[in-house]
Design a protein around this motif. Sequence first.
Motif, PDB file in Angstrom:
ATOM      1  N   GLY A  15       0.795  -1.210   0.000  1.00 60.30           N
ATOM      2  CA  GLY A  15       0.000   0.000   0.000  1.00 60.30           C
ATOM      3  C   GLY A  15       0.829   1.263   0.000  1.00 60.30           C
ATOM      4  N   SER A  16       0.134   2.379   0.108  1.00 62.02           N
ATOM      5  CA  SER A  16       0.772   3.689   0.044  1.00 62.02           C
ATOM      6  C   SER A  16       0.287   4.589   1.171  1.00 62.02           C
ATOM      7  N   LEU A  17       1.137   5.514   1.535  1.00 67.29           N
ATOM      8  CA  LEU A  17       0.796   6.581   2.470  1.00 67.29           C
ATOM      9  C   LEU A  17       1.542   7.831   2.031  1.00 67.29           C
ATOM     10  N   ARG A  18       0.984   8.969   2.399  1.00 68.18           N
ATOM     11  CA  ARG A  18       1.684  10.223   2.181  1.00 68.18           C
ATOM     12  C   ARG A  18       1.820  10.948   3.510  1.00 68.18           C
ATOM     13  N   LEU A  19       3.039  11.205   3.881  1.00 66.09           N
ATOM     14  CA  LEU A  19       3.307  11.960   5.096  1.00 66.09           C
ATOM     15  C   LEU A  19       3.456  13.433   4.746  1.00 66.09           C
ATOM     16  N   SER A  20       3.057  14.262   5.681  1.00 68.58           N
ATOM     17  CA  SER A  20       3.205  15.698   5.532  1.00 68.58           C
ATOM     18  C   SER A  20       3.937  16.249   6.745  1.00 68.58           C
ATOM     19  N   CYS A  21       4.648  17.327   6.530  1.00 69.86           N
ATOM     20  CA  CYS A  21       5.330  18.003   7.630  1.00 69.86           C
ATOM     21  C   CYS A  21       5.204  19.494   7.386  1.00 69.86           C
ATOM     22  N   ALA A  22       4.444  20.145   8.243  1.00 74.72           N
ATOM     23  CA  ALA A  22       4.217  21.578   8.111  1.00 74.72           C
ATOM     24  C   ALA A  22       5.131  22.325   9.071  1.00 74.72           C
ATOM     25  N   ALA A  23       5.743  23.366   8.572  1.00 77.41           N
ATOM     26  CA  ALA A  23       6.660  24.163   9.383  1.00 77.41           C
ATOM     27  C   ALA A  23       6.033  25.497   9.720  1.00 77.41           C
ATOM     28  N   SER A  24       6.279  25.928  10.934  1.00 81.47           N
ATOM     29  CA  SER A  24       5.864  27.266  11.333  1.00 81.47           C
ATOM     30  C   SER A  24       7.077  27.989  11.897  1.00 81.47           C
ATOM     31  N   GLY A  25       7.161  29.254  11.578  1.00 81.12           N
ATOM     32  CA  GLY A  25       8.302  30.034  12.016  1.00 81.12           C
ATOM     33  C   GLY A  25       9.484  29.853  11.079  1.00 81.12           C
ATOM     34  N   GLY A  26      10.395  30.779  11.131  1.00 75.30           N
ATOM     35  CA  GLY A  26      11.590  30.680  10.326  1.00 75.30           C
ATOM     36  C   GLY A  26      11.342  30.924   8.848  1.00 75.30           C
ATOM     37  N   THR A  27      12.346  30.667   8.046  1.00 77.53           N
ATOM     38  CA  THR A  27      12.280  30.874   6.606  1.00 77.53           C
ATOM     39  C   THR A  27      12.383  29.519   5.923  1.00 77.53           C
ATOM     40  N   PHE A  28      11.246  28.953   5.611  1.00 79.15           N
ATOM     41  CA  PHE A  28      11.179  27.572   5.130  1.00 79.15           C
ATOM     42  C   PHE A  28      12.040  27.350   3.892  1.00 79.15           C
ATOM     43  N   SER A  29      12.061  28.319   3.012  1.00 75.67           N
ATOM     44  CA  SER A  29      12.768  28.129   1.743  1.00 75.67           C
ATOM     45  C   SER A  29      14.271  27.989   1.920  1.00 75.67           C
ATOM     46  N   THR A  30      14.774  28.337   3.087  1.00 78.56           N
ATOM     47  CA  THR A  30      16.213  28.215   3.343  1.00 78.56           C
ATOM     48  C   THR A  30      16.566  26.931   4.095  1.00 78.56           C
ATOM     49  N   TRP A  52      17.639  22.878   0.254  1.00 84.18           N
ATOM     50  CA  TRP A  52      17.046  24.209   0.241  1.00 84.18           C
ATOM     51  C   TRP A  52      17.354  24.936  -1.051  1.00 84.18           C
ATOM     52  N   SER A  53      18.471  24.615  -1.631  1.00 84.68           N
ATOM     53  CA  SER A  53      18.899  25.287  -2.846  1.00 84.68           C
ATOM     54  C   SER A  53      18.675  24.381  -4.043  1.00 84.68           C
ATOM     55  N   GLY A  54      17.660  24.656  -4.808  1.00 82.35           N
ATOM     56  CA  GLY A  54      17.396  23.859  -5.998  1.00 82.35           C
ATOM     57  C   GLY A  54      16.493  22.681  -5.781  1.00 82.35           C
ATOM     58  N   ALA A  74       5.631  27.589  -0.640  1.00 77.61           N
ATOM     59  CA  ALA A  74       4.548  28.529  -0.350  1.00 77.61           C
ATOM     60  C   ALA A  74       3.688  28.029   0.805  1.00 77.61           C
ATOM     61  N   GLU A  75       3.500  26.711   0.876  1.00 77.27           N
ATOM     62  CA  GLU A  75       2.704  26.119   1.948  1.00 77.27           C
ATOM     63  C   GLU A  75       3.564  25.729   3.150  1.00 77.27           C
ATOM     64  N   ARG A  76       4.890  25.908   3.007  1.00 77.64           N
ATOM     65  CA  ARG A  76       5.810  25.583   4.102  1.00 77.64           C
ATOM     66  C   ARG A  76       5.655  24.124   4.534  1.00 77.64           C
ATOM     67  N   THR A  77       5.526  23.273   3.560  1.00 73.48           N
ATOM     68  CA  THR A  77       5.260  21.869   3.855  1.00 73.48           C
ATOM     69  C   THR A  77       6.152  20.974   2.999  1.00 73.48           C
ATOM     70  N   ALA A  96      12.643  16.774   9.670  1.00 71.70           N
ATOM     71  CA  ALA A  96      13.668  17.599  10.279  1.00 71.70           C
ATOM     72  C   ALA A  96      14.077  18.694   9.296  1.00 71.70           C
ATOM     73  N   ALA A  97      14.602  19.775   9.853  1.00 76.90           N
ATOM     74  CA  ALA A  97      15.000  20.918   9.036  1.00 76.90           C
ATOM     75  C   ALA A  97      16.426  21.307   9.355  1.00 76.90           C
ATOM     76  N   ALA A  98      17.177  21.560   8.310  1.00 76.88           N
ATOM     77  CA  ALA A  98      18.561  22.009   8.454  1.00 76.88           C
ATOM     78  C   ALA A  98      18.697  23.343   7.724  1.00 76.88           C
ATOM     79  N   PRO A  99      18.784  24.440   8.464  1.00 72.83           N
ATOM     80  CA  PRO A  99      18.946  25.737   7.814  1.00 72.83           C
ATOM     81  C   PRO A  99      20.166  25.765   6.904  1.00 72.83           C
TER      82      PRO A  99
END
Length: 118
Positions: A15-30, A52-54, A74-77, A96-99
């Motif tokens: 089967g299949s699943l889709r996980l999501s991770c929404a971020a709040s705060g900070g600059t997601f694109s970086t 983050w780059s590309g 745009a959705e920070r996800t 997890a996020a690595a600036p």
Amino acid sequence: VQLQASGGGLVQAGGSLRLSCAASGGTFSTYTMAWFRQAPGKEREFVSHSTWSGGRTYYADSVKGRFTISRDNAERTVYLQMNTLQPEDTAVYYCAAAPYGREPCRYWGQGTLVTVSS
């Protein structure tokens, strides 16, 4: 920065699943965004990340060809589409996020449990 992972659950093998991770705060694109997992009795392991780059993507060999990471700045996800799931994919999945891609990841979500039944 807070990360909220969701989308885990119980699924049969194949089967299949889709996980999501929404971020709040900070600059997601970086942020390089990553998924890790930890199976019962095992160490946490890398699954995938999107830089983050590309938005380049990388996968552990164990999931290559079955999992797809994507991000919507745009959705920070960040998402993890998991197909052809196998019992050995059973684990708690963490985002997890690595600036600027600097390791180790600075921010971690709370984890979401994926259970794959045979």
